[in-house]
Design a protein around this motif. Sequence first.
Motif, PDB file in Angstrom:
ATOM      1  N   PHE A 118      16.475   0.676  10.300  1.00  0.00           N
ATOM      2  CA  PHE A 118      15.920   1.388   9.157  1.00  0.00           C
ATOM      3  C   PHE A 118      15.353   0.448   8.102  1.00  0.00           C
ATOM      4  O   PHE A 118      14.252   0.682   7.582  1.00  0.00           O
ATOM      5  CB  PHE A 118      16.966   2.303   8.528  1.00  0.00           C
ATOM      6  N   VAL A 119      16.073  -0.634   7.782  1.00  0.00           N
ATOM      7  CA  VAL A 119      15.597  -1.545   6.732  1.00  0.00           C
ATOM      8  C   VAL A 119      14.298  -2.213   7.156  1.00  0.00           C
ATOM      9  O   VAL A 119      13.358  -2.342   6.360  1.00  0.00           O
ATOM     10  CB  VAL A 119      16.675  -2.598   6.401  1.00  0.00           C
ATOM     11  N   SER A 120      14.218  -2.641   8.422  1.00  0.00           N
ATOM     12  CA  SER A 120      12.993  -3.271   8.890  1.00  0.00           C
ATOM     13  C   SER A 120      11.833  -2.279   8.893  1.00  0.00           C
ATOM     14  O   SER A 120      10.678  -2.663   8.667  1.00  0.00           O
ATOM     15  CB  SER A 120      13.190  -3.848  10.290  1.00  0.00           C
ATOM     16  N   SER A 121      12.134  -1.009   9.135  1.00  0.00           N
ATOM     17  CA  SER A 121      11.088   0.015   9.123  1.00  0.00           C
ATOM     18  C   SER A 121      10.598   0.308   7.711  1.00  0.00           C
ATOM     19  O   SER A 121       9.453   0.733   7.513  1.00  0.00           O
ATOM     20  CB  SER A 121      11.608   1.310   9.771  1.00  0.00           C
ATOM     21  N   LEU A 122      11.447   0.080   6.708  1.00  0.00           N
ATOM     22  CA  LEU A 122      11.075   0.295   5.305  1.00  0.00           C
ATOM     23  C   LEU A 122      10.235  -0.831   4.729  1.00  0.00           C
ATOM     24  O   LEU A 122       9.462  -0.617   3.793  1.00  0.00           O
ATOM     25  CB  LEU A 122      12.339   0.435   4.445  1.00  0.00           C
ATOM     26  N   MET A 123      10.384  -2.009   5.287  1.00  0.00           N
ATOM     27  CA  MET A 123       9.903  -3.221   4.628  1.00  0.00           C
ATOM     28  C   MET A 123       8.430  -3.143   4.230  1.00  0.00           C
ATOM     29  O   MET A 123       8.076  -3.326   3.059  1.00  0.00           O
ATOM     30  CB  MET A 123      10.144  -4.424   5.546  1.00  0.00           C
ATOM     31  N   ALA A 124       7.548  -2.892   5.152  1.00  0.00           N
ATOM     32  CA  ALA A 124       6.115  -2.875   4.833  1.00  0.00           C
ATOM     33  C   ALA A 124       5.695  -1.622   4.069  1.00  0.00           C
ATOM     34  O   ALA A 124       5.080  -1.725   2.995  1.00  0.00           O
ATOM     35  CB  ALA A 124       5.300  -3.040   6.116  1.00  0.00           C
ATOM     36  N   PRO A 125       5.992  -0.413   4.576  1.00  0.00           N
ATOM     37  CA  PRO A 125       5.473   0.774   3.875  1.00  0.00           C
ATOM     38  C   PRO A 125       6.025   0.957   2.475  1.00  0.00           C
ATOM     39  O   PRO A 125       5.288   1.350   1.564  1.00  0.00           O
ATOM     40  CB  PRO A 125       5.872   1.937   4.798  1.00  0.00           C
ATOM     41  N   PHE A 126       7.318   0.667   2.248  1.00  0.00           N
ATOM     42  CA  PHE A 126       7.866   0.870   0.914  1.00  0.00           C
ATOM     43  C   PHE A 126       7.320  -0.167  -0.068  1.00  0.00           C
ATOM     44  O   PHE A 126       7.176   0.113  -1.261  1.00  0.00           O
ATOM     45  CB  PHE A 126       9.390   0.822   0.930  1.00  0.00           C
ATOM     46  N   THR A 127       6.996  -1.360   0.435  1.00  0.00           N
ATOM     47  CA  THR A 127       6.343  -2.357  -0.406  1.00  0.00           C
ATOM     48  C   THR A 127       5.012  -1.826  -0.940  1.00  0.00           C
ATOM     49  O   THR A 127       4.687  -1.992  -2.128  1.00  0.00           O
ATOM     50  CB  THR A 127       6.100  -3.651   0.390  1.00  0.00           C
ATOM     51  N   ILE A 128       4.248  -1.159  -0.078  1.00  0.00           N
ATOM     52  CA  ILE A 128       2.963  -0.614  -0.502  1.00  0.00           C
ATOM     53  C   ILE A 128       3.163   0.533  -1.486  1.00  0.00           C
ATOM     54  O   ILE A 128       2.362   0.708  -2.425  1.00  0.00           O
ATOM     55  CB  ILE A 128       2.150  -0.149   0.720  1.00  0.00           C
ATOM     56  N   VAL A 129       4.213   1.320  -1.312  1.00  0.00           N
ATOM     57  CA  VAL A 129       4.504   2.387  -2.274  1.00  0.00           C
ATOM     58  C   VAL A 129       4.748   1.797  -3.666  1.00  0.00           C
ATOM     59  O   VAL A 129       4.231   2.306  -4.668  1.00  0.00           O
ATOM     60  CB  VAL A 129       5.727   3.216  -1.824  1.00  0.00           C
ATOM     61  N   VAL A 130       5.520   0.725  -3.733  1.00  0.00           N
ATOM     62  CA  VAL A 130       5.790   0.087  -5.034  1.00  0.00           C
ATOM     63  C   VAL A 130       4.495  -0.479  -5.618  1.00  0.00           C
ATOM     64  O   VAL A 130       4.268  -0.408  -6.834  1.00  0.00           O
ATOM     65  CB  VAL A 130       6.860  -1.006  -4.881  1.00  0.00           C
ATOM     66  N   PHE A 131       3.630  -1.016  -4.768  1.00  0.00           N
ATOM     67  CA  PHE A 131       2.328  -1.507  -5.237  1.00  0.00           C
ATOM     68  C   PHE A 131       1.551  -0.383  -5.928  1.00  0.00           C
ATOM     69  O   PHE A 131       1.030  -0.567  -7.036  1.00  0.00           O
ATOM     70  CB  PHE A 131       1.538  -2.054  -4.043  1.00  0.00           C
ATOM     71  N   PHE A 132       1.468   0.778  -5.297  1.00  0.00           N
ATOM     72  CA  PHE A 132       0.726   1.886  -5.902  1.00  0.00           C
ATOM     73  C   PHE A 132       1.486   2.487  -7.092  1.00  0.00           C
ATOM     74  O   PHE A 132       0.860   3.055  -7.989  1.00  0.00           O
ATOM     75  CB  PHE A 132       0.424   2.954  -4.855  1.00  0.00           C
ATOM     76  N   PHE A 133       2.801   2.358  -7.107  1.00  0.00           N
ATOM     77  CA  PHE A 133       3.578   2.787  -8.269  1.00  0.00           C
ATOM     78  C   PHE A 133       3.190   1.948  -9.483  1.00  0.00           C
ATOM     79  O   PHE A 133       3.015   2.471 -10.593  1.00  0.00           O
ATOM     80  CB  PHE A 133       5.069   2.656  -7.980  1.00  0.00           C
ATOM     81  N   GLU A 134       3.041   0.647  -9.273  1.00  0.00           N
ATOM     82  CA  GLU A 134       2.672  -0.236 -10.373  1.00  0.00           C
ATOM     83  C   GLU A 134       1.239  -0.016 -10.836  1.00  0.00           C
ATOM     84  O   GLU A 134       0.928  -0.169 -12.023  1.00  0.00           O
ATOM     85  CB  GLU A 134       2.846  -1.692  -9.950  1.00  0.00           C
ATOM     86  N   THR A 135       0.340   0.312  -9.903  1.00  0.00           N
ATOM     87  CA  THR A 135      -1.060   0.501 -10.276  1.00  0.00           C
ATOM     88  C   THR A 135      -1.340   1.894 -10.828  1.00  0.00           C
ATOM     89  O   THR A 135      -2.459   2.159 -11.280  1.00  0.00           O
ATOM     90  CB  THR A 135      -1.989   0.246  -9.073  1.00  0.00           C
ATOM     91  N   ASN A 136      -0.355   2.771 -10.833  1.00  0.00           N
ATOM     92  CA  ASN A 136      -0.533   4.117 -11.393  1.00  0.00           C
ATOM     93  C   ASN A 136      -0.409   4.047 -12.912  1.00  0.00           C
ATOM     94  O   ASN A 136       0.612   4.380 -13.498  1.00  0.00           O
ATOM     95  CB  ASN A 136       0.514   5.074 -10.809  1.00  0.00           C
ATOM     96  N   VAL A 137      -1.479   3.601 -13.575  1.00  0.00           N
ATOM     97  CA  VAL A 137      -1.411   3.337 -15.012  1.00  0.00           C
ATOM     98  C   VAL A 137      -1.162   4.582 -15.869  1.00  0.00           C
ATOM     99  O   VAL A 137      -0.703   4.428 -17.013  1.00  0.00           O
ATOM    100  CB  VAL A 137      -2.684   2.603 -15.495  1.00  0.00           C
ATOM    101  N   PRO A 138      -1.419   5.822 -15.405  1.00  0.00           N
ATOM    102  CA  PRO A 138      -1.016   6.961 -16.245  1.00  0.00           C
ATOM    103  C   PRO A 138       0.489   7.051 -16.456  1.00  0.00           C
ATOM    104  O   PRO A 138       0.939   7.713 -17.387  1.00  0.00           O
ATOM    105  CB  PRO A 138      -1.542   8.183 -15.477  1.00  0.00           C
ATOM    106  N   ARG A 139       1.253   6.405 -15.548  1.00  0.00           N
ATOM    107  CA  ARG A 139       2.723   6.363 -15.648  1.00  0.00           C
ATOM    108  C   ARG A 139       3.315   7.769 -15.773  1.00  0.00           C
ATOM    109  O   ARG A 139       4.252   8.010 -16.531  1.00  0.00           O
ATOM    110  CB  ARG A 139       3.145   5.482 -16.833  1.00  0.00           C
TER     111      ARG A 139
END
Length: 425
Positions: A139-160
Motif C-alpha cells: 500500500f505505501v509503495s502504491s501511494l508514493m507517486a500518486p499522493f505526491t502529485i495530489v500534494v503538488f496540486f494541493f499546494e498550487t490550489n491558490v484559492p485555498r
Amino acid sequence: MFCPSCGHPVSEGSTFCPGCGRRISHVQEPAQAAAPNPFGPASRLLDSLDRAMGGSGHVDVKLSNFFDAVFRRHARGEADMLFACGSPATTPPLANVSRFWPHPWLYSRVFLVLLVATLGLIVLVRFAMNPIGVPGLMFVSSLMAPFTIVVFFFETNVPRNLGIARVIEIFFVGGVFSILCIYPISALLPGGGTGELGASLVTGITEEVSKGVLIVFFVLRLGGRNYILTGLLVGAAVGAGFDAFETAGYVLEAFLGANQTNLLNDIIQSGLSAREVAAGIAQAGAVHYPADMDALFLEVVGRMPTGFCTHVAWAAVTGGAVALASGGEKFEPSHLASPTFVGIFLVPVAIHGLWDAYIPVLSDYGVLGMTLDQWIFAAAIWVVLVLLLHRGVVQMNQLSAAAQKSALAAQNGTPGTDGRGANLE
C-alpha cells in the motif's frame, strides 16, 4: 507588496506574512496572460495549444516555479500553515487570493517520507524475512507517486478553498467508487482490453468516464465557484485513489504468482470457508523466498514511474476541463456538453487508450521502467497540465484583481466589474 502564498499585503522587508504566517522568501510580479516567448518553437507550440484550449495564446510558464522552493530550507510550521485552509475562517476572500505563480515544495517532502517508508518496508520484508511488512509495502509503495502529485496540486490550489480533510475524503471515496463505476460502464461498453488498439481505446473511455463521474460528483458537492486550480486538485485526488488501489492490486498479484492469484479469485467468487481457504493455500504451495519476493519488488519498482503520469495526471486534466468549461462560475451539468470540456476530456481518453495499446518499435524499447511511447504520452499529458495550471493562475489573477477593484470601487461609491468587464451592480 503581497505575500506570494496568500496574497495578503506585506510591508517591505517583512520576514513572515501577517495573513498566513509563511516565510516571505521572495516576491514576484503577478502572472501575466501575455509575455514574450523566450523558448522559440516550444513556446510557440504551447501558445498554439493554449489558443486551442480557448486561452489568449500567450503562455508565460517558468518550470522553475515548480521546483525552486524544493531546495530551500523550510520550518516545520510552514507545512502546518499550508494545511490550514478550506474552512470559512481559513479560506481567503477572493480579493486576497494570491495572484502569483505558486512555488510548491511540500510535495517533495511527502515523496521522500513515502520513499523512506517504502525502503524500510523492503528491508523488513526482503532482508529481515518478516512477512508482516508485505501488506504495508504494497500500500505505501502504491501511494508514493500518486499522493505526491495530489500534494503538488494541493499546494498550487491558490484559492485555498479545499482543506486536506476533504482532499483525503476525495482520495479514498473517489478512488474506490471510480473503480466500482467501471462495472456498469463496461456493461454498456464491452470489449475493453490491452494490447490491441480498439480494445485499449475502449478501456480508456471506460476508466476515464468512471473517474469523470466521481470528479463531477465531488465538484457538485463542493458547490460555489469552480476554479481551474481547484478542479485540477479534485481530479488528481480521484485519480490518485484509483491509481493507488489498482497498483496495490497488481503488486499483490505479482507477490502471489499465477497459481495463488487464481486461488484467491476462486476464494472470493465461491465464498469458501476459512478451513477450505487454508486447505487451498496448502495445496497451491506456500510463498517461496526469494522468487515471489523478487516479483513483488520488481512490480513495486517498475510501477513507480508510471504513478506520476497515468491515472492521477489523466484525472487531473478531466478535473481541470470541468472547471475550465464552467468559466470560474458554479458548475452546471450542462457544461459537460461544451466543446471546451469535450475537447480537453478526449485528451486523457486518447492517451490512456494509446498507453495500453501496443505500438510497434516504440513499445519494444524502454528506459527507467517505461517504454518509449509511454514517455511520449507522459510528456504530452504534463504539457496539458502545465497549460491548465497556467490558465488557472491567470484566472485567479483576473478574478482577484477584479475583486480588489470592486472592493475599492465600493469604498469610493462606484460600481466594479467581475473580471470580464461586466458591471457588478
